[in-house]
Scaffold this motif. Sequence first.
Motif, PDB file in Angstrom:
ATOM      1  N   GLU A 117       0.842  -1.192   0.000  1.00 30.53           N
ATOM      2  CA  GLU A 117       0.000   0.000   0.000  1.00 30.53           C
ATOM      3  C   GLU A 117       0.882   1.249   0.000  1.00 30.53           C
ATOM      4  O   GLU A 117       2.049   1.191   0.384  1.00 30.53           O
ATOM      5  N   PRO A 118       0.347   2.394  -0.425  1.00 28.54           N
ATOM      6  CA  PRO A 118       1.148   3.621  -0.372  1.00 28.54           C
ATOM      7  C   PRO A 118       1.589   3.915   1.055  1.00 28.54           C
ATOM      8  O   PRO A 118       0.757   3.965   1.964  1.00 28.54           O
ATOM      9  N   PRO A 119       2.898   4.089   1.288  1.00 26.24           N
ATOM     10  CA  PRO A 119       3.361   4.405   2.641  1.00 26.24           C
ATOM     11  C   PRO A 119       3.041   5.850   3.003  1.00 26.24           C
ATOM     12  O   PRO A 119       2.823   6.691   2.127  1.00 26.24           O
ATOM     13  N   HIS A 120       3.026   6.113   4.296  1.00 25.96           N
ATOM     14  CA  HIS A 120       2.785   7.482   4.777  1.00 25.96           C
ATOM     15  C   HIS A 120       3.864   8.430   4.274  1.00 25.96           C
ATOM     16  O   HIS A 120       3.599   9.587   3.927  1.00 25.96           O
ATOM     17  N   SER A 121       5.104   7.947   4.219  1.00 21.92           N
ATOM     18  CA  SER A 121       6.233   8.703   3.693  1.00 21.92           C
ATOM     19  C   SER A 121       7.265   7.680   3.247  1.00 21.92           C
ATOM     20  O   SER A 121       7.052   6.474   3.357  1.00 21.92           O
ATOM     21  N   MET A 122       8.408   8.164   2.746  1.00 23.18           N
ATOM     22  CA  MET A 122       9.442   7.242   2.299  1.00 23.18           C
ATOM     23  C   MET A 122      10.490   6.990   3.376  1.00 23.18           C
ATOM     24  O   MET A 122      11.583   6.510   3.082  1.00 23.18           O
ATOM     25  N   ASP A 123      10.170   7.298   4.631  1.00 22.01           N
ATOM     26  CA  ASP A 123      11.122   6.975   5.696  1.00 22.01           C
ATOM     27  C   ASP A 123      11.152   5.464   5.899  1.00 22.01           C
ATOM     28  O   ASP A 123      10.252   4.740   5.481  1.00 22.01           O
ATOM     29  N   SER A 124      12.196   4.992   6.548  1.00 24.91           N
ATOM     30  CA  SER A 124      12.478   3.555   6.577  1.00 24.91           C
ATOM     31  C   SER A 124      11.343   2.735   7.159  1.00 24.91           C
ATOM     32  O   SER A 124      10.941   1.716   6.586  1.00 24.91           O
ATOM     33  N   ASP A 125      10.789   3.139   8.288  1.00 27.29           N
ATOM     34  CA  ASP A 125       9.763   2.303   8.909  1.00 27.29           C
ATOM     35  C   ASP A 125       8.434   2.378   8.180  1.00 27.29           C
ATOM     36  O   ASP A 125       7.688   1.386   8.151  1.00 27.29           O
ATOM     37  N   SER A 126       8.097   3.507   7.564  1.00 23.81           N
ATOM     38  CA  SER A 126       6.847   3.592   6.809  1.00 23.81           C
ATOM     39  C   SER A 126       6.860   2.614   5.641  1.00 23.81           C
ATOM     40  O   SER A 126       5.882   1.885   5.395  1.00 23.81           O
ATOM     41  N   VAL A 127       7.961   2.574   4.901  1.00 26.95           N
ATOM     42  CA  VAL A 127       8.076   1.655   3.768  1.00 26.95           C
ATOM     43  C   VAL A 127       8.063   0.206   4.248  1.00 26.95           C
ATOM     44  O   VAL A 127       7.339  -0.643   3.721  1.00 26.95           O
ATOM     45  N   ARG A 128       8.821  -0.094   5.278  1.00 26.90           N
ATOM     46  CA  ARG A 128       8.943  -1.487   5.721  1.00 26.90           C
ATOM     47  C   ARG A 128       7.678  -1.963   6.432  1.00 26.90           C
ATOM     48  O   ARG A 128       7.360  -3.160   6.380  1.00 26.90           O
ATOM     49  N   ASP A 129       6.939  -1.059   7.046  1.00 35.86           N
ATOM     50  CA  ASP A 129       5.651  -1.449   7.625  1.00 35.86           C
ATOM     51  C   ASP A 129       4.698  -1.957   6.546  1.00 35.86           C
ATOM     52  O   ASP A 129       3.984  -2.954   6.739  1.00 35.86           O
ATOM     53  N   GLU A 130       4.671  -1.268   5.402  1.00 37.43           N
ATOM     54  CA  GLU A 130       3.769  -1.670   4.322  1.00 37.43           C
ATOM     55  C   GLU A 130       4.212  -2.973   3.679  1.00 37.43           C
ATOM     56  O   GLU A 130       3.385  -3.811   3.318  1.00 37.43           O
ATOM     57  N   LYS A 131       5.510  -3.166   3.533  1.00 41.12           N
ATOM     58  CA  LYS A 131       6.005  -4.442   3.009  1.00 41.12           C
ATOM     59  C   LYS A 131       5.635  -5.581   3.945  1.00 41.12           C
ATOM     60  O   LYS A 131       5.231  -6.669   3.501  1.00 41.12           O
ATOM     61  N   LEU A 132       5.758  -5.349   5.242  1.00 35.31           N
ATOM     62  CA  LEU A 132       5.422  -6.377   6.218  1.00 35.31           C
ATOM     63  C   LEU A 132       3.947  -6.775   6.119  1.00 35.31           C
ATOM     64  O   LEU A 132       3.607  -7.956   6.227  1.00 35.31           O
ATOM     65  N   ARG A 133       3.065  -5.799   5.907  1.00 34.69           N
ATOM     66  CA  ARG A 133       1.639  -6.116   5.791  1.00 34.69           C
ATOM     67  C   ARG A 133       1.377  -7.059   4.610  1.00 34.69           C
ATOM     68  O   ARG A 133       0.513  -7.934   4.693  1.00 34.69           O
ATOM     69  N   VAL A 134       2.107  -6.871   3.525  1.00 33.01           N
ATOM     70  CA  VAL A 134       1.959  -7.773   2.382  1.00 33.01           C
ATOM     71  C   VAL A 134       2.407  -9.178   2.755  1.00 33.01           C
ATOM     72  O   VAL A 134       1.715 -10.167   2.495  1.00 33.01           O
ATOM     73  N   LEU A 135       3.578  -9.299   3.371  1.00 34.30           N
ATOM     74  CA  LEU A 135       4.104 -10.617   3.727  1.00 34.30           C
ATOM     75  C   LEU A 135       3.171 -11.340   4.702  1.00 34.30           C
ATOM     76  O   LEU A 135       2.992 -12.561   4.610  1.00 34.30           O
ATOM     77  N   ARG A 136       2.572 -10.598   5.613  1.00 29.75           N
ATOM     78  CA  ARG A 136       1.650 -11.225   6.559  1.00 29.75           C
ATOM     79  C   ARG A 136       0.314 -11.574   5.927  1.00 29.75           C
ATOM     80  O   ARG A 136      -0.435 -12.389   6.475  1.00 29.75           O
ATOM     81  N   ALA A 137       0.015 -10.959   4.764  1.00 29.86           N
ATOM     82  CA  ALA A 137      -1.248 -11.244   4.080  1.00 29.86           C
ATOM     83  C   ALA A 137      -1.123 -12.367   3.053  1.00 29.86           C
ATOM     84  O   ALA A 137      -2.115 -12.730   2.403  1.00 29.86           O
TER      85      ALA A 137
END
Length: 487
Positions: free
Chosen positions: A248-268
């Motif tokens: 999903e579109p991250p809140h910003s391009m900071d490290s945790d925003s991007v990696r939070d969204e990647k994690l949601r995909v892996l968990r889905a």
Amino acid sequence: MQTDSSFTFVLFGGTGDLSMRKILPALFEAHRAGGMLADSGKIVAVARHAADRGEYLQWVNEHVKPHVSKKGLDETAWASFLERIEFVNIDLGKAEDFVHLRDAVKDLPGIRVFYLATGPSLFVPICHALASVGLNENARIVLEKPLGYDLKSSNAINDAVGEIFAEEQIYRIDHYLGKEPVQNLLALRFGNALFEPLWRREWVESIQITIAEELGVEARGDFYDNTGALRDMVQNHLLQLLSIVAMEPPHSMDSDSVRDEKLRVLRALKPIDPRDIGKVAVRGQYHSGVIRGTSVPAYATESGVRPDSTTETFVALKVEIENWRWAGVPFFLRTGKRLADRVAEIVVNFRAVPHSALGASALRAGANRLVIRLQPNETIRLYCLAKQPGEGMNLASVHLDLAFDQFFREGQMEAYQRLLLDVINGRLALFVRRDEQEAAWRWVEPILNEWKASNKPPKPYAAGTWGPAASSAMLAQHGTCWLEEEN
């Protein structure tokens, strides 16, 4: 990308293949570009296979120069690059030797970066030895894959490293995340109103992600035979690319925003039922064949490989993501050795128009697609239909190209160069967080366990082909085919 960040870059495994082919060439390119590396920055190579700095620099001259870019070796830049390099001869298995490393770096400036270009069995001993001499402070540590053999061993390494370094000090590197087209995929999706509304189940029919290699196991037979393609490529590279494509579109391009969204995909990711593995997972092993006119041997006869090996050199998977954006859209992942070509690409197949007044050709699968080529030539190509010149409304496939080397005058940055600069400058967005890694292992492990329990041998395929026929059959069941099969 100007920087004033002073650094001391400590390279463990300083005479190894990875250091020679990738790490030192990437650091040289950053040095040659000017302004990317602080003038005060130092590189400290650590190895046992050279007696002193002079002998090490001779080794670097012999083994690194062939891997620098083909735009011409600037001897002046090369000489000044070598001035950055120091050398420490220590035995990584002896913690007491790390006193020599401490003495060598204690007066060097800036943040310390420890790059572990070694086998994973040395990760924990090196970390403990660094801590024993106080070198884990004001430091960052880079861990190469593979990080473990399964979830349990991965957690054991992460637990041990995590006792010595905080999570924000740990950089788990996946060089595919540093490739220019992967970065442009984010720009394409989140910077253009044209694509983001289409990036969902209503408009996407299927997505393919392929990492194909012409090479075999080369000198890595011992390692590869205990690893296989699922661990070596799917658990990290392919699932990381999948998460970038589907996030999903991250809140910003900071490290945790991007990696939070990647994690949601892996968990889905939809867990694969062991009873369905035969339908959605294909494993293969190459036999002898011909690649570009040269005969190559079967995997089982490669050096370091057991003659009765059942290790897979090819994997194809059908993957589903259980969320609102992607429900029902198949993602097809594929990787293999000794295939017909060296290519890494992402193919987004858009759905055909719901009704066509222009004839059946406008309704065919794959009429509209986006192809993101990661290697060997990095391009983004958008396919669509256009009218052929002449009488009648006859449609033909045409494409729009973004060829980076033609559009942008400045040279592209290699993946390792970008990632090493990110480590030096403390940018974590392109590195794998521990919870991402754990989610990937949790999804992959049931496949590994079922393959082991079933004791079925991999399906054979001839070197120089695109893998077992079962891979194509799996896609045919969904009314589609791999990109190269359309022609």
